[in-house]
Scaffold this motif. Structure first.
Motif, PDB file in Angstrom:
ATOM      1  N   THR A  80       0.836  -1.200   0.000  1.00 13.82           N
ATOM      2  CA  THR A  80       0.000   0.000   0.000  1.00 13.82           C
ATOM      3  C   THR A  80       0.875   1.256   0.000  1.00 13.82           C
ATOM      4  N   LYS A  81       1.971   1.222   0.759  1.00 15.36           N
ATOM      5  CA  LYS A  81       2.890   2.360   0.768  1.00 15.36           C
ATOM      6  C   LYS A  81       3.438   2.602  -0.630  1.00 15.36           C
ATOM      7  N   GLN A  82       3.851   1.544  -1.290  1.00 13.08           N
ATOM      8  CA  GLN A  82       4.383   1.691  -2.650  1.00 13.08           C
ATOM      9  C   GLN A  82       3.320   2.223  -3.607  1.00 13.08           C
ATOM     10  N   HIS A  83       2.093   1.758  -3.425  1.00 11.43           N
ATOM     11  CA  HIS A  83       0.991   2.228  -4.266  1.00 11.43           C
ATOM     12  C   HIS A  83       0.737   3.718  -4.033  1.00 11.43           C
ATOM     13  N   ALA A  98      -6.290   8.893  -1.226  1.00 14.97           N
ATOM     14  CA  ALA A  98      -7.024   8.363  -0.074  1.00 14.97           C
ATOM     15  C   ALA A  98      -8.332   7.720  -0.500  1.00 14.97           C
ATOM     16  N   GLU A  99      -9.017   8.357  -1.424  1.00 10.77           N
ATOM     17  CA  GLU A  99     -10.292   7.819  -1.894  1.00 10.77           C
ATOM     18  C   GLU A  99     -10.087   6.525  -2.684  1.00 10.77           C
ATOM     19  N   GLN A 100      -9.073   6.512  -3.529  1.00 11.66           N
ATOM     20  CA  GLN A 100      -8.844   5.336  -4.378  1.00 11.66           C
ATOM     21  C   GLN A 100      -8.420   4.125  -3.558  1.00 11.66           C
ATOM     22  N   LEU A 101      -7.586   4.336  -2.537  1.00 10.16           N
ATOM     23  CA  LEU A 101      -7.067   3.211  -1.756  1.00 10.16           C
ATOM     24  C   LEU A 101      -7.838   2.958  -0.468  1.00 10.16           C
ATOM     25  N   SER A 102      -8.828   3.782  -0.196  1.00 12.38           N
ATOM     26  CA  SER A 102      -9.650   3.659   1.015  1.00 12.38           C
ATOM     27  C   SER A 102      -8.808   3.705   2.287  1.00 12.38           C
ATOM     28  N   VAL A 103      -7.934   4.696   2.352  1.00 13.38           N
ATOM     29  CA  VAL A 103      -7.127   4.934   3.549  1.00 13.38           C
ATOM     30  C   VAL A 103      -7.334   6.390   3.969  1.00 13.38           C
ATOM     31  N   TYR A 115       8.382   9.388   2.525  1.00  9.46           N
ATOM     32  CA  TYR A 115       9.021   9.187   1.220  1.00  9.46           C
ATOM     33  C   TYR A 115       9.894  10.395   0.865  1.00  9.46           C
ATOM     34  N   ILE A 116       9.366  11.596   1.069  1.00  4.76           N
ATOM     35  CA  ILE A 116      10.133  12.814   0.768  1.00  4.76           C
ATOM     36  C   ILE A 116      11.346  12.900   1.672  1.00  4.76           C
ATOM     37  N   GLU A 117      11.176  12.585   2.947  1.00  5.75           N
ATOM     38  CA  GLU A 117      12.298  12.650   3.898  1.00  5.75           C
ATOM     39  C   GLU A 117      13.386  11.651   3.501  1.00  5.75           C
ATOM     40  N   GLN A 118      13.008  10.450   3.114  1.00  8.01           N
ATOM     41  CA  GLN A 118      13.997   9.444   2.733  1.00  8.01           C
ATOM     42  C   GLN A 118      14.719   9.820   1.449  1.00  8.01           C
ATOM     43  N   SER A 119      14.012  10.475   0.530  1.00  8.75           N
ATOM     44  CA  SER A 119      14.656  10.853  -0.728  1.00  8.75           C
ATOM     45  C   SER A 119      15.554  12.067  -0.544  1.00  8.75           C
TER      46      SER A 119
END
Length: 121
Positions: A80-83, A98-103, A115-119
């Motif tokens: 899900t994170k990768q998605h 959020a709507e597409q993945l229901s989170v 993700y931004i912090e790691q990059s």
């Protein structure tokens, strides 16, 4: 005869306005792009401030509490994170993801922030 003149004038005006509408710039799209860029910039700045605050608290020897939000991100499955990251890099908004993945939107924001912090680091 007078009625036909009015009809022809109004029809001519309508046609001119129709053609003019094709050449007018779409200011709404430009405004939406500016707002999304501004929102992204603010999110990055807030994330950077939070990271600095944690670093200062660690330096001072204070125990840094683990927030519920960061725990919820850990619970999100790696797929899900990768998605979320894939959708974000393709230009989708947080709401759309959020709507597409229901989170929850907050989860999407936290995954993207991580993700931004790691990059950056």
């Amino acid at each position: 005869m007078e009625q036909w003149t009015i009809v022809i004038v109004l029809l001519t005006i309508a046609i001119i306005l129709l053609f003019a509408s094709f050449f007018v710039k779409d200011n709404d799209r430009k405004f939406a792009d500016e707002m999304s860029e501004y929102t992204l910039q603010l999110t990055e700045e807030i994330h950077e401030l939070k990271r600095r605050l944690v670093a200062v608290e660690e330096e001072l020897g204070k125990e840094v509490p683990v927030s519920e939000d960061s725990q919820s991100v850990k619970k999100v499955h790696n797929l899900t994170k990768q998605h979320i990251i894939t959708l974000y890099t393709s230009g989708r908004t947080f709401d759309e993801i959020a709507e597409q993945l229901s989170v929850p939107i907050t989860t999407v924001q936290l995954v993207v922030d991580n993700y931004i912090e790691q990059s950056i680091v």
